[in-house]
Design an enzyme around this catalytic site. Structure first.
Site, PDB file in Angstrom:
ATOM      1  N   ARG A  94      41.991  47.210  36.122  1.00  0.00           N
ATOM      2  CA  ARG A  94      42.245  45.767  36.183  1.00  0.00           C
ATOM      3  C   ARG A  94      42.196  45.150  34.796  1.00  0.00           C
ATOM      4  O   ARG A  94      41.339  45.510  33.996  1.00  0.00           O
ATOM      5  CB  ARG A  94      41.200  45.104  37.080  1.00  0.00           C
ATOM      6  CG  ARG A  94      41.583  45.121  38.536  1.00  0.00           C
ATOM      7  CD  ARG A  94      40.464  44.688  39.409  1.00  0.00           C
ATOM      8  NE  ARG A  94      39.872  43.396  39.049  1.00  0.00           N
ATOM      9  CZ  ARG A  94      38.954  42.774  39.770  1.00  0.00           C
ATOM     10  NH1 ARG A  94      38.531  43.324  40.908  1.00  0.00           N
ATOM     11  NH2 ARG A  94      38.459  41.632  39.384  1.00  0.00           N
TER      12      ARG A  94
ATOM     13  N   LYS B  69      31.012  45.763  46.536  1.00  0.00           N
ATOM     14  CA  LYS B  69      31.543  45.151  47.761  1.00  0.00           C
ATOM     15  C   LYS B  69      32.801  45.890  48.242  1.00  0.00           C
ATOM     16  O   LYS B  69      32.906  46.242  49.418  1.00  0.00           O
ATOM     17  CB  LYS B  69      31.874  43.667  47.517  1.00  0.00           C
ATOM     18  CG  LYS B  69      30.686  42.857  46.972  1.00  0.00           C
ATOM     19  CD  LYS B  69      31.056  41.415  46.704  1.00  0.00           C
ATOM     20  CE  LYS B  69      32.122  41.193  45.660  1.00  0.00           C
ATOM     21  NZ  LYS B  69      31.734  41.599  44.270  1.00  0.00           N
TER      22      LYS B  69
END
Ligand code: ADP
Ligand code: AMP
Length: 245
Positions: free
Chosen positions: A191, A44
């Site tokens: 992350r 995305k």
């Protein structure tokens, strides 16, 4: 540039001309309100900059906004951190509040790309209510359909340039210099939730809480399924096909 506090007279003429040209091109584009839905690592964030530039939309990624709040230790960030670290969803009220506020930005005038929101049916219903109040609605929901088995390699190889949101991958989209952003030369980060263990909970949350959202939009007739396991360029051309139809 538009959001910064730089005085207009200090901005280089070439930058002003480029921005004017961009706004001129944007004025002929149709408004679009899009949702990108799919599990973590489905692509995305990779596809968003292209859609954003092609249609002059703002890109609203709730995950990015929440991470910024966590880093800044705001009251919102403090509330969200525990769930995010565990790979669980944060409460509907928190994310609905940040989206409601973010959609008011000038850069969202021609519409928006919602990336990672809504992730529950309650969020989808609240979004519908918000849009109804503005007299608008979602035009299309792009479903990044992909098998879970592909996602661990994508997630554990992901590197991010935090301030721009540019995403790299050690194998599938390596930066020119390892560990550095191609445009600014600044360091890339990984992350803290991009680990195999946290991915497992994130996928569980996706299947249990977010898959029903796909059915919610399917029943409204605005869902488009994309083959998200294909290489990035092929996914881009599928996205372009869907958006131009
Ligand atoms: P999401 O925003 O859905 O969580 P990303 O766009 O950040 O996913 O993609 C996850 C990782 O996979 C990134 O490192 C990205 O470079 C890589 N990636 C994205 N799309 C593809 C693709 N079609 N094929 C291979 N790798 C991809
Ligand atoms: P993402 O960057 O989209 O992978 O999101 C990272 C994390 O932020 C998720 O695992 C959730 O903890 C939280 N999050 C992001 N968007 C939402 C949302 N719409 N609803 C609830 N939690 C969210």
């Amino acid at each position: 540039m538009a959001d910064s506090a730089v005085a207009l007279e200090d901005v280089a003429s070439v930058d002003i001309m480029t921005e004017l040209l961009r706004r001129f091109k944007c004025s002929s584009k149709p408004d679009k309100r899009l949702i990108l839905i799919g599990p973590p690592g489905s692509g995305k964030g990779t596809q968003s900059p292209m859609i954003k530039d092609d249609y002059c939309l703002c890109h609203l990624a709730t995950g990015d906004m929440l991470r910024a709040a966590v880093a800044a230790k705001t009251p919102l960030g403090i509330k969200a951190k525990e769930a995010m670290d565990k790979g669980e969803l944060v409460s509907d009220d928190l994310v609905v509040g940040i989206i409601d506020e973010a959609m008011k930005k000038t850069s969202c005038q021609k519409g928006f790309i919602l990336d990672g929101f809504p992730r529950t049916v309650v969020q989808a219903q609240k979004l519908d209510e918000m849009l109804e109040k503005q007299g608008t609605k979602i035009d299309k929901v792009l479903n990044f359909a992909i098998d879970d088995s592909i996602l661990e390699e994508r997630i554990t190889g992901r590197w991010i340039h935090p301030s721009s949101g540019r995403t790299y991958h050690t194998k599938f989209a390596p930066p020119k210099v390892p560990g550095l952003d191609d445009v600014t030369g600044e360091p890339l980060i990984q992350r803290r939730d991009d680990t195999p263990a946290v991915l497992k909970s994130r996928l569980e949350a996706f299947h249990r809480q977010t898959e029903p959202v796909i059915h919610y939009y399917g029943s409204k007739g605005i869902l488009a399924n994309l083959p998200a396991e294909k290489p990035p360029k092929e996914v881009t051309s599928e996205v372009q096909k869907v958006l131009s139809s």
